[in-house]
Enzyme design. Sequence first.
Site, PDB file in Angstrom:
ATOM      1  CG  HIS A 450      -2.340   0.368   0.889  1.00 48.24           C
ATOM      2  ND1 HIS A 450      -2.675   1.465   0.108  1.00 48.24           N
ATOM      3  CD2 HIS A 450      -3.524  -0.214   1.218  1.00 48.24           C
ATOM      4  CE1 HIS A 450      -3.979   1.538  -0.013  1.00 48.24           C
ATOM      5  NE2 HIS A 450      -4.533   0.532   0.646  1.00 48.24           N
ATOM      6  NE  ARG A 451       6.210   0.022   2.054  1.00 46.06           N
ATOM      7  CZ  ARG A 451       7.401  -0.537   2.263  1.00 46.06           C
ATOM      8  NH1 ARG A 451       8.252   0.021   3.125  1.00 46.06           N
ATOM      9  NH2 ARG A 451       7.760  -1.637   1.620  1.00 46.06           N
TER      10      ARG A 451
END
Length: 479
Positions: A450-451
Amino acid sequence: MSEPKVFLLPDLGEGLTEAELVNWLVSVGDEIRVDQPIAEVETAKSVVEVPSPYAGTVTQLHGEPGQTLDVGKPLISVLPVGATAPAPVVETVETKPAETGAADTYREEEKAGSGNVLIGYGTPGGSGAARRTRAPRAVVSASSTDDKPVVAPDAQKAADDLLLLRTRVPGKLGAVISPLVRRMAREHGVDLGDIHGSGDSGLIMRKDVEAVIHPAVEVSAGSTTERPVVEPVETQWAVDSRTGLGISSRTPVKGVRKVVSANMSRSRSEIPEATVWVDVDATALVELRAGLKKSDPHNTPGLLAFIARFVTAGLKRFPDLNTRIETAADGSQEIVGFAGINLGFAAQTDRGLMVPSIRNADKLSARELDVEIRRLTAVVRDGKATPEELGSGTFTLNNYGVFGVDGSAAIINHPEVAILGVGRIIDKPWAVEGELAVRKVTELTLTFDHRVCDGGTAAGFLRFVADAIERPTSILADI
């Protein structure tokens, strides 16, 4: 007079710090050439042949099969071609009476010759290189004409050599290889000299020692006499204090399992992952492949190759999933993109799960991808994949449908940022133009970091691959 050159275990790729010695390909006394394979070591999920940078005569092997060696430590010593061997060093060893017999037995075995090579010893009659009998530093006395003390070997190494002598089976040089077997025998007071090994050439295996520690018994009907049984039974070492159950085995975490464990643990601890999934009607893709197979039975790509082609096309449209995060020494991070796609795919082997990667997969057709998938699968199952083939992926495709399961929240293959899983293709009820029909359905699961992107990007990529599977003809015409 020249000293042997010592070849240190090199870093075989990806900053590795250790490797497990699987097998020696040379023996002490052998004449070797430059780049000749001298040993097989297991590292980064593969078995790699290590070549020698020197030509000459092997004088010492610094390790034994099953031992883990650190990168930068001695692997092999080679006396260069044309060099004169150093004069033998005479070392006086004060042995205890109980140890003298074992040492003498070992020397007699050495004179007799053996195809098995131990640390620092070799088959006589080869190069004539000097051999030394090692002993602890405290019991070595000086013996030279100029009264200069002889430098004794490292105390720990000498202790290891004495341990080898004590656990050696008389007349069977090299019959005990595994350090685990020797330790087990020592801890339970088992005399290895009384055991006939079940392995090749009388090699004593772990199960042989366990059979002595826990002999199986059988009680005959109407009798209290116990006698050994032929059939093997499960043995137990001890009772686990937490569960109260007997411990049936202890398996060291090493080799492939050690690498996988470290990689998966790092992935879970560093990557804030999320998962999205979708059910897909794969009927059109299955029918397309069936039609191609009728016209060309021997040159039709597998379903995984078609999906791999859709994945590379999807990554071009959503390149955030084909990246890597790098963290600098000051803690700052960068998202690193790539001018190409190395597509990894999971392959199950007898040695564990392997993930070889197809380099520049975005430039290959479905047929070319199929050829590479088959080639790399064969390579990893033979244990011959290179570190580059196993450690260069930028995205992983995992077909866990071959295990008969529908879905899985896979763990990202660090340092990649996403992995796509494909479940089994099975018949399911499906609505087609308002009518219920039986279709070939599979589930796609995307786990992503998700980064590097948000759910919209991940969903867009997943939907692209799903649409390609449902309408393969039109998609293939555009990619």
